[in-house]
Design a protein around this motif. Structure first.
Motif, PDB file in Angstrom:
ATOM      1  N   ARG A   1      13.285  -3.499   3.342  1.00 31.92           N
ATOM      2  CA  ARG A   1      12.125  -3.321   2.540  1.00 31.92           C
ATOM      3  C   ARG A   1      11.943  -3.980   1.280  1.00 31.92           C
ATOM      4  N   THR A   2      13.012  -4.221   0.440  1.00 35.36           N
ATOM      5  CA  THR A   2      12.924  -5.357  -0.691  1.00 35.36           C
ATOM      6  C   THR A   2      12.329  -6.638  -0.444  1.00 35.36           C
ATOM      7  N   HIS A   3      13.011  -7.146   0.544  1.00 43.08           N
ATOM      8  CA  HIS A   3      12.444  -8.667   1.091  1.00 43.08           C
ATOM      9  C   HIS A   3      10.920  -8.555   1.529  1.00 43.08           C
ATOM     10  N   ALA A   4      10.845  -7.515   2.514  1.00 39.77           N
ATOM     11  CA  ALA A   4       9.366  -7.368   2.925  1.00 39.77           C
ATOM     12  C   ALA A   4       8.497  -7.258   1.697  1.00 39.77           C
ATOM     13  N   ALA A   5       8.711  -6.369   0.745  1.00 40.27           N
ATOM     14  CA  ALA A   5       7.901  -6.298  -0.495  1.00 40.27           C
ATOM     15  C   ALA A   5       7.481  -7.618  -0.988  1.00 40.27           C
ATOM     16  N   ILE A   6       8.529  -8.431  -1.255  1.00 48.13           N
ATOM     17  CA  ILE A   6       8.372  -9.530  -1.992  1.00 48.13           C
ATOM     18  C   ILE A   6       7.509 -10.517  -1.189  1.00 48.13           C
ATOM     19  N   THR A   7       7.905 -10.327   0.273  1.00 52.19           N
ATOM     20  CA  THR A   7       6.850 -11.198   1.130  1.00 52.19           C
ATOM     21  C   THR A   7       5.556 -10.778   1.091  1.00 52.19           C
ATOM     22  N   THR A   8       5.291  -9.478   1.151  1.00 56.01           N
ATOM     23  CA  THR A   8       3.992  -8.837   0.797  1.00 56.01           C
ATOM     24  C   THR A   8       3.214  -9.480  -0.444  1.00 56.01           C
ATOM     25  N   ARG A   9       4.028  -9.696  -1.459  1.00 56.25           N
ATOM     26  CA  ARG A   9       3.436 -10.063  -2.633  1.00 56.25           C
ATOM     27  C   ARG A   9       2.903 -11.542  -2.425  1.00 56.25           C
ATOM     28  N   LEU A  10       3.494 -12.335  -1.763  1.00 56.68           N
ATOM     29  CA  LEU A  10       3.282 -13.525  -1.427  1.00 56.68           C
ATOM     30  C   LEU A  10       1.919 -13.882  -0.395  1.00 56.68           C
ATOM     31  N   LEU A  11       2.070 -12.950   0.482  1.00 58.87           N
ATOM     32  CA  LEU A  11       0.917 -12.777   1.260  1.00 58.87           C
ATOM     33  C   LEU A  11      -0.427 -12.651   0.739  1.00 58.87           C
ATOM     34  N   HIS A  12      -0.422 -11.635  -0.156  1.00 54.12           N
ATOM     35  CA  HIS A  12      -1.609 -11.151  -1.101  1.00 54.12           C
ATOM     36  C   HIS A  12      -1.934 -12.146  -2.069  1.00 54.12           C
ATOM     37  N   ASP A  13      -1.126 -12.860  -2.708  1.00 56.81           N
ATOM     38  CA  ASP A  13      -1.406 -13.965  -3.678  1.00 56.81           C
ATOM     39  C   ASP A  13      -0.630 -15.236  -3.277  1.00 56.81           C
ATOM     40  N   PRO A  14      -1.513 -16.108  -2.595  1.00 59.74           N
ATOM     41  CA  PRO A  14      -0.786 -17.485  -2.450  1.00 59.74           C
ATOM     42  C   PRO A  14      -0.332 -18.306  -3.515  1.00 59.74           C
ATOM     43  N   GLU A  15      -0.943 -18.059  -4.826  1.00 58.34           N
ATOM     44  CA  GLU A  15      -0.554 -18.682  -6.050  1.00 58.34           C
ATOM     45  C   GLU A  15       0.765 -18.125  -6.623  1.00 58.34           C
ATOM     46  N   LEU A  16       1.326 -16.989  -6.190  1.00 55.34           N
ATOM     47  CA  LEU A  16       2.434 -16.493  -6.586  1.00 55.34           C
ATOM     48  C   LEU A  16       3.670 -17.407  -6.275  1.00 55.34           C
ATOM     49  N   THR A  17       4.763 -17.488  -7.013  1.00 56.19           N
ATOM     50  CA  THR A  17       5.949 -18.322  -6.563  1.00 56.19           C
ATOM     51  C   THR A  17       6.814 -17.187  -5.950  1.00 56.19           C
TER      52      THR A  17
END
Length: 212
Positions: free
Chosen positions: A182-198
């Motif tokens: 869940r934690t790793h998926a949540a991190i990945t979700t952030r990247l999916l929604h904000d391509p500028e995020l590292t």
């Protein structure tokens, strides 16, 4: 100089103990490509210890006929040696094309060696046709929470590169996965929604959210 002599000279140059000499040999082979160099370059990739030399070997191979290089690299993907598999994948990712995509099996995407798996993920994302991306995302999602930070970074970036094709499987992992998934998926979700995020910024955001 005959073709045999040319290939032999390249082989001898790549046997040099000085890594800078091996870099120069690979650079020369790429600058002046010849079909007889391809098997010599592929063979060197199998055991070359230095990263910079391996990168130059890859560059040299991309300067040769793509079909010939692909013919020799595809069998390397079944090698027992992790370096052989990862270097072949790395070079094939630079060549691309339907034959490369067809060679990216589930076994490679879930390879027990993290380095091989990371290169397989990158290669798959680069070469997959649109119709194959949903299934690719499903396979990649099975690897969530795998390995150390760099491996997780690579997987998150691969899933983010698949865009909308990955959103459903990642959301499912957030909802129904184990705590680490869940934690790793949540991190990945952030990247999916904000391509500028590292990746590091996404990790920090999720960690801050979990601490609230």
């Amino acid at each position: 100089m005959t073709e045999v002599d040319a290939a032999g000279r390249l082989r001898a140059a790549l046997d040099a103990t000085d890594s800078s000499a091996r870099v120069q040999a690979a650079m020369t082979a790429g600058t002046h490509p010849h079909p007889t160099y391809v098997p010599v370059l592929v063979a060197q990739c199998r055991f070359e210890p230095e990263f910079l030399v391996r990168e130059m070997l890859t560059w040299a191979l991309t300067r040769h006929d793509a079909e010939q290089v692909t013919d020799l690299l595809l069998p390397e993907l079944g090698s027992r040696g992790a370096q052989v598999r990862s270097q072949a994948l790395h070079t094939l990712s630079k060549i691309g094309g339907p034959r490369v995509w067809a060679a990216i099996t589930r076994e490679l995407l879930t390879d027990p060696d993290d380095q091989v798996a990371r290169v397989a993920w990158r290669t798959a994302v680069r070469t997959a046709p649109e119709t194959a991306k949903p299934e690719l995302a499903r396979v990649l999602a099975t690897q969530l929470a795998r390995g150390e930070r760099e491996t997780q970074r690579s997987l998150s970036e691969a899933l983010a590169a698949l865009g909308e094709h990955a959103e459903r499987v990642v959301a499912r992992a957030v909802a129904a996965g184990g705590p680490y998934v869940r934690t790793h998926a949540a991190i990945t979700t952030r990247l999916l929604h904000d391509p500028e995020l590292t990746f590091d910024e996404a990790v920090a955001a999720v960690e801050a959210e979990q601490q609230r």
